[in-house]
Design an enzyme around this catalytic site. Structure first.
Site, PDB file in Angstrom:
ATOM      1  N   HIS A  86      -8.246  -0.581   7.155  1.00 42.47           N
ATOM      2  CA  HIS A  86      -8.414  -1.888   7.785  1.00 42.47           C
ATOM      3  C   HIS A  86      -9.039  -2.828   6.756  1.00 42.47           C
ATOM      4  O   HIS A  86     -10.013  -2.442   6.088  1.00 42.47           O
ATOM      5  CB  HIS A  86      -9.297  -1.782   9.033  1.00 42.47           C
ATOM      6  CG  HIS A  86      -9.436  -3.057   9.769  1.00 42.47           C
ATOM      7  ND1 HIS A  86      -8.416  -3.590  10.539  1.00 42.47           N
ATOM      8  CD2 HIS A  86     -10.450  -3.940   9.823  1.00 42.47           C
ATOM      9  CE1 HIS A  86      -8.815  -4.753  11.034  1.00 42.47           C
ATOM     10  NE2 HIS A  86     -10.047  -4.988  10.626  1.00 42.47           N
TER      11      HIS A  86
ATOM     12  N   ASN B  89       0.836  -1.212   0.000  1.00 40.46           N
ATOM     13  CA  ASN B  89       0.000   0.000   0.000  1.00 40.46           C
ATOM     14  C   ASN B  89       0.860   1.246   0.000  1.00 40.46           C
ATOM     15  O   ASN B  89       0.587   2.190  -0.747  1.00 40.46           O
ATOM     16  CB  ASN B  89      -0.921   0.013   1.224  1.00 40.46           C
ATOM     17  CG  ASN B  89      -2.181  -0.789   1.010  1.00 40.46           C
ATOM     18  OD1 ASN B  89      -3.127  -0.322   0.383  1.00 40.46           O
ATOM     19  ND2 ASN B  89      -2.185  -2.002   1.492  1.00 40.46           N
TER      20      ASN B  89
ATOM     21  N   LEU C  58      -0.006   1.017  18.031  1.00 44.36           N
ATOM     22  CA  LEU C  58      -0.860   2.182  18.290  1.00 44.36           C
ATOM     23  C   LEU C  58      -0.077   3.458  17.963  1.00 44.36           C
ATOM     24  O   LEU C  58       1.127   3.532  18.229  1.00 44.36           O
ATOM     25  CB  LEU C  58      -1.252   2.222  19.768  1.00 44.36           C
ATOM     26  CG  LEU C  58      -2.491   1.437  20.185  1.00 44.36           C
ATOM     27  CD1 LEU C  58      -2.720   1.583  21.680  1.00 44.36           C
ATOM     28  CD2 LEU C  58      -3.726   1.909  19.422  1.00 44.36           C
TER      29      LEU C  58
HETATM   30  C1  GRF Z   1      -3.218  -4.296   4.384  1.00 41.39           C
HETATM   31  O1  GRF Z   1      -4.073  -5.414   4.274  1.00 41.39           O
HETATM   32  C2  GRF Z   1      -3.932  -3.198   5.135  1.00 41.39           C
HETATM   33  O2  GRF Z   1      -5.341  -3.212   4.971  1.00 41.39           O
HETATM   34  C3  GRF Z   1      -3.620  -3.529   6.561  1.00 41.39           C
HETATM   35  O3  GRF Z   1      -2.310  -4.030   6.563  1.00 41.39           O
HETATM   36  C4  GRF Z   1      -2.037  -4.597   5.280  1.00 41.39           C
HETATM   37  C5  GRF Z   1      -0.779  -3.938   4.779  1.00 41.39           C
HETATM   38  O4  GRF Z   1      -0.334  -4.596   3.646  1.00 41.39           O
HETATM   39  N1  GRF Z   1      -3.724  -2.338   7.400  1.00 41.39           N
HETATM   40  P1  GRF Z   1       0.952  -3.922   2.910  1.00 41.39           P
HETATM   41  O5  GRF Z   1       2.074  -3.869   3.937  1.00 41.39           O
HETATM   42  O6  GRF Z   1       0.536  -2.543   2.469  1.00 41.39           O
HETATM   43  O7  GRF Z   1       1.241  -4.834   1.757  1.00 41.39           O
END
Ligand code: GRF
Length: 190
Positions: free
Chosen positions: A104, A14, A87
């Site tokens: 999430h 991400n 957190l």
């Molecule tokens: C993703 O599934 C996001 O929704 C969650 O943690 C995961 C991160 O995946 N918060 P990446 O590290 O971005 O591949």
């Protein structure tokens, strides 16, 4: 230019897509990655993208003022949690009112909270017999996954889905929506 920090703990898929999304953006810039795990692949991604990265230990995340001072040093005005498993320090939440987003990989308020991350979330969704899952993008407060919901997108849970197959479908929603939603919210502070 509003400078954005990405907090990440792991793979960083991400984080990479968010950074690329804002490449060349006139008013928004990913200026820092903060990571709590020195071996996280997100650090390699940041290096490949030429984005400064700071590794902060768990102890530093609980040291009052430590994370806030790093953010100030990089002149950060907005924060997005992109796979961050700790957190956010309360003083940082207080210093960035309405300026911290988390994603999430489920439809909060179900299947969220402390310890609910990664495949654990998808396993819980499947175990609960849900017929759909998706993503929730929300404002961050002092508790896990409890801030105001900003955006949700849904996908089916298919018969025979495993945590991996569901995760792949949810990741696609993350990549499709998180960069855009960050842009929409962050732009209100430019
Ligand atoms: C993703 O599934 C996001 O929704 C969650 O943690 C995961 C991160 O995946 N918060 P990446 O590290 O971005 O591949």
């Amino acid at each position: 230019m509003l400078r954005i920090a990405l907090f990440a703990s792991g793979n960083g898929s991400n984080a990479e897509r968010i950074a690329r999304h804002f490449n060349g953006h006139p008013t928004l810039q990913v200026a820092l990655v903060i990571c709590n795990n020195p071996s996280a692949y997100v650090l390699q991604r940041a290096s490949n993208l030429g984005i400064p990265a700071v590794v902060a230990t768990g102890a530093e995340f609980t040291q009052p003022g430590r994370i806030a001072s790093i953010l100030a040093a990089y002149d950060i005005g907005f924060i997005a949690l992109a796979g961050f498993l700790k957190l956010v320090p309360a003083d940082v939440v207080a210093a960035f009112p309405g300026r911290i987003l988390n994603i999430h990989p489920a439809l909060l308020p179900r299947h969220g909270g402390k310890g609910m991350y990664g495949s654990r979330v998808h396993e819980a969704v499947i175990a609960a017999g849900e017929t759909e899952s998706g993503i929730t993008i929300h404002k961050v407060n002092e508790r896990y996954d409890e801030g105001a919901v900003v955006f949700q997108a849904r996908c089916p849970v298919l018969p025979g889905d495993t945590a991996e197959s569901l995760a792949a479908r949810v990741h696609e929603l993350e990549y499709e929506h998180f960069p855009r939603v960050i842009g929409e919210v962050a732009s209100t502070f430019v």
